[in-house]
Design an enzyme around this catalytic site. Structure first.
Site, mmCIF file in Angstrom:
data_model
loop_
_atom_site.group_PDB
_atom_site.id
_atom_site.type_symbol
_atom_site.label_atom_id
_atom_site.label_comp_id
_atom_site.label_asym_id
_atom_site.label_seq_id
_atom_site.Cartn_x
_atom_site.Cartn_y
_atom_site.Cartn_z
ATOM 1 N N ASN A 1 0.861 -1.191 0.000
ATOM 2 C CA ASN A 1 0.000 0.000 0.000
ATOM 3 C C ASN A 1 0.894 1.236 0.000
ATOM 4 O O ASN A 1 1.492 1.571 1.025
ATOM 5 C CB ASN A 1 -0.890 -0.033 1.264
ATOM 6 C CG ASN A 1 -1.724 1.221 1.399
ATOM 7 O OD1 ASN A 1 -1.845 2.017 0.460
ATOM 8 N ND2 ASN A 1 -2.311 1.411 2.586
ATOM 9 N N LYS B 1 0.047 4.292 -0.333
ATOM 10 C CA LYS B 1 -0.641 5.473 0.219
ATOM 11 C C LYS B 1 -0.405 6.688 -0.702
ATOM 12 O O LYS B 1 -0.356 6.516 -1.909
ATOM 13 C CB LYS B 1 -0.167 5.742 1.655
ATOM 14 C CG LYS B 1 -0.183 4.463 2.505
ATOM 15 C CD LYS B 1 -0.028 4.723 3.957
ATOM 16 C CE LYS B 1 0.148 3.406 4.682
ATOM 17 N NZ LYS B 1 0.011 3.490 6.105
ATOM 18 N N HIS C 1 -9.511 0.543 5.135
ATOM 19 C CA HIS C 1 -8.181 0.801 5.723
ATOM 20 C C HIS C 1 -8.330 1.775 6.892
ATOM 21 O O HIS C 1 -9.179 2.671 6.863
ATOM 22 C CB HIS C 1 -7.252 1.378 4.646
ATOM 23 C CG HIS C 1 -5.829 1.451 5.118
ATOM 24 N ND1 HIS C 1 -5.361 2.478 5.897
ATOM 25 C CD2 HIS C 1 -4.796 0.597 4.960
ATOM 26 C CE1 HIS C 1 -4.081 2.254 6.176
ATOM 27 N NE2 HIS C 1 -3.713 1.112 5.623
ATOM 28 N N GLU D 1 -6.764 4.299 7.828
ATOM 29 C CA GLU D 1 -6.679 5.740 7.543
ATOM 30 C C GLU D 1 -7.993 6.250 6.951
ATOM 31 O O GLU D 1 -8.380 7.397 7.172
ATOM 32 C CB GLU D 1 -5.481 6.019 6.623
ATOM 33 C CG GLU D 1 -4.178 5.918 7.409
ATOM 34 C CD GLU D 1 -3.033 5.273 6.660
ATOM 35 O OE1 GLU D 1 -3.020 5.296 5.419
ATOM 36 O OE2 GLU D 1 -2.130 4.736 7.341
ATOM 37 N N GLU E 1 -5.208 -5.361 10.747
ATOM 38 C CA GLU E 1 -4.206 -4.313 10.922
ATOM 39 C C GLU E 1 -4.515 -3.520 12.188
ATOM 40 O O GLU E 1 -5.337 -2.586 12.151
ATOM 41 C CB GLU E 1 -4.239 -3.352 9.734
ATOM 42 C CG GLU E 1 -4.018 -4.002 8.396
ATOM 43 C CD GLU E 1 -3.520 -2.984 7.382
ATOM 44 O OE1 GLU E 1 -2.350 -3.080 7.005
ATOM 45 O OE2 GLU E 1 -4.279 -2.087 7.015
ATOM 46 N N GLY F 1 2.270 2.201 10.658
ATOM 47 C CA GLY F 1 3.165 3.343 10.465
ATOM 48 C C GLY F 1 3.842 3.813 11.731
ATOM 49 O O GLY F 1 4.424 4.899 11.758
ATOM 50 N N SER G 1 3.437 -2.223 10.392
ATOM 51 C CA SER G 1 4.902 -2.154 10.533
ATOM 52 C C SER G 1 5.587 -3.484 10.228
ATOM 53 O O SER G 1 6.531 -3.864 10.912
ATOM 54 C CB SER G 1 5.277 -1.628 11.918
ATOM 55 O OG SER G 1 4.782 -0.322 12.096
HETATM 56 C C1 PEP Z 1 -0.761 -0.123 5.890
HETATM 57 O O1 PEP Z 1 -0.759 0.967 5.368
HETATM 58 O O2 PEP Z 1 -1.690 -0.905 5.644
HETATM 59 C C2 PEP Z 1 0.331 -0.489 6.792
HETATM 60 C C3 PEP Z 1 0.264 -1.654 7.394
HETATM 61 O O3 PEP Z 1 1.349 0.419 6.951
HETATM 62 P P1 PEP Z 1 2.762 0.147 7.703
HETATM 63 O O4 PEP Z 1 3.330 -1.122 7.119
HETATM 64 O O5 PEP Z 1 3.590 1.360 7.367
HETATM 65 O O6 PEP Z 1 2.481 0.027 9.154
#
Ligand code: PEP
Length: 253
Positions: A11, A13, A97, A99, A169, A175, A215
């Site tokens: 992803n 973003k 997601h 965000e 997640e 992040g 992460s």
């Molecule tokens: C994501 O955007 O779905 C995500 C898991 O980001 P990150 O790996 O940066 O935590």
């Protein structure tokens, strides 16, 4: 036990420009061509989709989109339809997601509508679910996560579950550099699988892929992928480096 093919999503973003995105896509295509044991999907920003498709079209990498609006067409300024994405060879969609839930305030109702629309348009849907830190610390992780699974899949029938991937997640791990321990992640994945068994049946429960996200990096990927209910990862930050993402693909395949 059913063997599920791991799926690794990148992803991107709101990152990369045309030049850096095409270079990154080319690195991902190289990595996916040598790692044959898993599916690889990338979710670049909308303006780069057409150019990126030309880079990955002869590789095993498939193209995804980070968002869309669940109507055929019309007065929805700034939005993008499924048909427009089909024209660009997009086959996978991220829905729910964190965000979009927490920064852009998408509700469970809108998320369920998006899932229903995307499934009817024949896309692969990656339904993202996860608890915030406050919810985890209050002991409400499973209630929140399973509630999001139930409402996201509200209209999804048994036969359409083959087009659904679930991404667990935890919001506090996205992040932030914090990862759920493999043990904690496995416990939530297993609970999601049990939920699928009671909502559908054992076949759906054992064949649906459940990715972990939050992460994921080359140095924690192997331990997470060794868990019996973790079928790959949805990756944000580490998907922006060809080298890191290639190492995560290799860990899964
Ligand atoms: C994501 O955007 O779905 C995500 C898991 O980001 P990150 O790996 O940066 O935590």
């Amino acid at each position: 036990m059913m063997q599920r093919r791991p799926i690794i999503g990148g992803n991107w973003k709101m990152n990369t420009n045309l030049e850096t995105g095409m270079a990154l896509a080319s690195q991902v295509a190289d990595a996916a061509s040598t790692a044959k044991g898993c599916d690889v999907v990338i979710y670049p920003p909308f303006p780069a989709l057409q150019a990126i498709d030309s880079v990955i079209s002869s590789s095993p990498v498939t193209l995804g989109a980070q968002n869309f609006w669940p109507e055929d067409c019309g007065a929805f300024t700034g939005e993008v339809s499924c048909e427009m994405l089909t024209d660009l060879c997009v086959t996978s969609l991220l829905i729910g997601h964190s965000e979009r839930r927490h920064v852009l305030h998408e509700s469970d109702v809108l998320i369920a509508k998006k899932v229903d629309f995307a499934i009817r348009m024949d896309f692969q849907v990656v339904l993202c679910v996860g608890e915030t830190l406050v919810q985890r610390e209050a002991g409400n992780t499973l209630e929140i996560v399973l509630g999001q699974v139930q409402s996201g899949l509200e209209s999804v029938k048994h036969d359409s579950m083959k087009n659904i991937v679930i991404a667990y997640e935890p919001v506090w791990a996205i992040g932030t550099g914090k990862t759920a321990s493999a043990e904690d992640a496995q416990a939530v994945h297993s609970a999601i699988r049990q939920e699928l068994a009671s909502r559908y049946d054992d076949d759906v429960a054992s064949s649906t892929r459940i990715q972990y996200g939050g992460s994921v990096k080359p140095d924690n990927a192997k331990e997470l992928f060794a868990c019996s209910d973790i079928d790959g990862a949805l990756v944000g930050g580490a998907a922006l480096s060809g080298e890191s993402f290639a190492a995560i693909i290799e860990a899964a395949c």
